[in-house]
Design an enzyme around this catalytic site. Structure first.
Site, PDB file in Angstrom:
ATOM      1  N   ALA A 104       0.845  -1.208   0.000  1.00 22.74           N
ATOM      2  CA  ALA A 104       0.000   0.000   0.000  1.00 22.74           C
ATOM      3  C   ALA A 104       0.878   1.256   0.000  1.00 22.74           C
ATOM      4  CB  ALA A 104      -0.959  -0.042   1.179  1.00 22.74           C
ATOM      5  N   HIS A 157      -0.907 -24.659  14.221  1.00 25.50           N
ATOM      6  CA  HIS A 157      -2.244 -24.094  14.001  1.00 25.50           C
ATOM      7  C   HIS A 157      -3.200 -24.973  13.193  1.00 25.50           C
ATOM      8  CE1 HIS A 157       0.191 -20.231  14.706  1.00 25.50           C
ATOM      9  NE2 HIS A 157      -0.422 -20.546  15.822  1.00 25.50           N
TER      10      HIS A 157
END
Ligand code: NAI
Length: 399
Positions: free
Chosen positions: A36, A213
Site C-alpha cells: 500500500a 495451528h
C-alpha cells in the site's frame, strides 16, 4: 566502509529491525516496503518525528533506542544496490513479491535473511533469484527474535520480550559476504537473542511452529455443527485430548521425517528436529504449570492466556474465520511444505494428510490428492515438489 542493511517489510518486526539496524554502529539502515502506501507514510513521518524502539529488559525496565533509517522507499532500484544484508520480515505469503522486486538489483555476496523464513523460504528464494541466489548467502531463522508490536505506526514500536536464543540455517556455496552471516545478524540484533547455526535448512523447515495451528483448527472445527458462538473459544487452552493427540501425531511424523533423512544421508545433522512436546517443555519452561503431556502443556501455558480462535462477528455472535493466517498462511507455507519433505523422504503421514484434506477445502485449494501432493494448486504453496525437487539429493543440492 559502512554496513548497508536493507529491511523488507513494514509491520511490527520490520519496525523493530529498522530501529536496531539504524542504531548499530557503522551501519546504514534502509527500508523497503511494497505494501500500500506504507513507504510514503513512513518517509513522511521521519521528516517530523523521531523513530523509537522501546526495549523491555528482563527485569521489566524499559529503554528507548532512537535512530532513523536513512531511506524508506517502495522502489527496489533505490533500496537494493549496495545492500550487504537484506532482511525479509513479512508474513510468508509476501516473500515472493519481495524476491521478485530485488532480483534485478541484488548483487553477489549479499546475505539474504528470512527473519523468520517460514517453511519453503529457501526453495522459493532460489527459484526466483536463480543463479544470483547461488552467489548469495540464504539465511533463515526459525522465528522472530522478539515479541513486539507497533505502538504508533512509523514512529514507535515496543519489544515486549526478547528470545534467549534463536536458531538459523545458512546456505552459502559461492558467497563471500563481508562477514560471516551469523556474526552480521548478531551485530544488528545486539546481545539477545544469541543466534546460532543449526543443522541445515531442512531442520529449520521442519521446526517451523506454524505447524501447530492447522491441526488445532481441524480438531476444533471439522465436526462443528455450524451454530454461531456467543464468545470466542480459547485457541490453545481450549484444546481437547483428541486435538492434542492429532497434533502429537503430526509432530511424530515430522520427527520420523528427520530420522528418515538422516538415515538416507548420514552426513546431514537433523538432530535438532524435536517433537513439539519437547519444544514446549524447553521454551515455555517457566510458563507451563503441568508439562506431563502435550495436552496439559497447551492447557496450562500462561503465555497462551486469552488467546482465542480467529472468529468473525456476525449479528453479535461469532463464526470461525477460515481465511485467517492460521489457514491461508500456515497451510501452504507450513504443513504442505513439511508434507512435501516427508513425501520425498518416503515417510507416510496419515495425520498430516487428514488435517490437510480438511484445511484445503476450507481455503478453496487442492494441494493433496489421496496421500500424494499432486493437487492442482500445489504451485501456490512452497512444497519442494512445486520447485521440481524429487529426491533427498535434490533437497541438499539447493545452494
Ligand atoms: P505484521 O503482521 O506486522 O506484518 C504486517 C506487514 O506485512 C504490513 O505492514 C505489510 O508491510 C506486510 N503486508 C501485509 N499484507 C500484505 C500484502 N497483502 N502484501 C504485501 N505485504 C503485506 O508481521 P510481524 O508481526 O512483523 O511478523 C512478521 C512474521 O513474524 C510473521 O510471519 C509472524 O507470524 C512472525 N512472528 C511475529 C511475532 C510478533 O511478536 N509480532 C512473534 C513471532 C513470530
Amino acid at each position: 566502509d559502512k554496513l548497508v542493511v536493507l529491511i523488507c517489510g513494514g509491520g511490527n518486526g520490520a519496525h523493530v529491525l529498522a530501529g536496531l539496524a539504524a542504531s548499530t554502529p557503522g551501519a546504514e539502515a534502509r527500508v523497503m516496503t511494497l505494501y500500500a502506501d506504507e513507504a510514503e507514510r513512513w518517509s513522511k513521518s521521519m521528516e517530523t518525528n523521531d523513530f523509537v524502539v522501546s526495549v523491555t529488559n528482563s527485569d521489566g525496565s524499559v529503554e528507548d533506542l532512537k535512530a532513523k533509517p536513512v531511506l524508506i522507499t517502495k522502489d527496489p532500484s533505490k533500496a537494493v544496490p549496495g545492500a550487504d544484508i537484506i532482511f525479509f520480515t513479512v508474513p510468508a505469503f509476501a516473500h515472493e513479491q519481495y524476491f521478485t522486486a530485488i532480483a534485478p538489483y541484488v548483487s553477489s555476496h549479499t546475505v539474504l535473511v528470512g527473519l523468520p523464513g517460514q517453511a519453503g523460504f529457501e526453495q522459493q528464494c532460489v527459484f526466483i533469484l536463480k543463479d544470483k541466489a547461488k552467489q548469495c548467502a540464504i539465511v533463515s531463522f526459525e522465528s522472530l527474535p522478539w515479541a513486539c508490536r507497533i505502538l504508533e505506526f512509523f514512529k514507535h514500536v515496543l519489544i515486549q520480550g526478547k528470545k534467549e536464543t534463536l536458531g538459523g540455517s545458512v546456505i552459502m556455496s559461492g558467497c563471500k559476504p563481508i562477514a560471516q552471516p551469523m556474526e552480521l545478524v548478531q551485530r544488528i540484533l545486539g546481545n539477545k537473542p544469541v543466534v546460532s547455526e543449526i543443522g541445515n535448512y531442512l531442520v529449520i523447515n521442519l521446526l517451523a511452529k506454524s505447524v501447530v495451528h492447522p491441526p488445532i483448527m481441524y480438531g476444533k472445527w471439522s465436526k462443528w455443527d455450524g451454530k454461531p458462538f456467543d464468545s470466542k473459544p480459547l485457541f490453545y487452552q481450549g484444546v481437547d485430548e483428541l486435538q492434542a493427540r492429532l497434533l502429537s501425531g503430526v509432530a511424530d511424523e515430522i520427527v520420523a521425517t528427520a530420522k528418515a533423512i538422516e538415515k538416507q544421508r548420514p552426513s546431514a545433522d537433523m538432530s535438532k528436529v524435536n517433537h513439539v512436546l519437547e519444544w514446549y517443555r524447553v521454551n515455555y519452561a517457566d510458563q507451563i504449570t503441568d508439562n506431563s503431556s502435550l495436552f496439559m502443556c497447551l492447557k496450562t501455558n500462561k503465555a497462551y492466556d486469552g488467546l482465542v480462535h480467529p472468529m468473525k462477528e456476525v449479528d453479535g455472535k461469532f463464526m470461525p474465520d477460515f481465511k485467517y493466517r492460521y489457514m491461508t498462511e500456515d497451510v501452504p507455507f507450513g504443513i504442505v511444505v513439511m508434507k512435501g519433505i516427508a513425501e520425498i523422504a518416503g515417510v507416510p503421514t496419515p495425520n498430516m494428510d487428514e488435517v490437510m484434506h480438511w484445511c484445503q477445502k476450507q481455503i478453496g485449494k487442492e494441494f493433496i490428492v489421496g496421500s500424494k501432493l499432486c493437487g492442482k494448486d500445489l504451485d501456490s504453496s512452497r512444497a519442494p515438489q512445486r520447485y521440481g525437487y524429487k529426491t533427498i539429493a535434490d533437497l541438499f543440492n539447493i545452494g
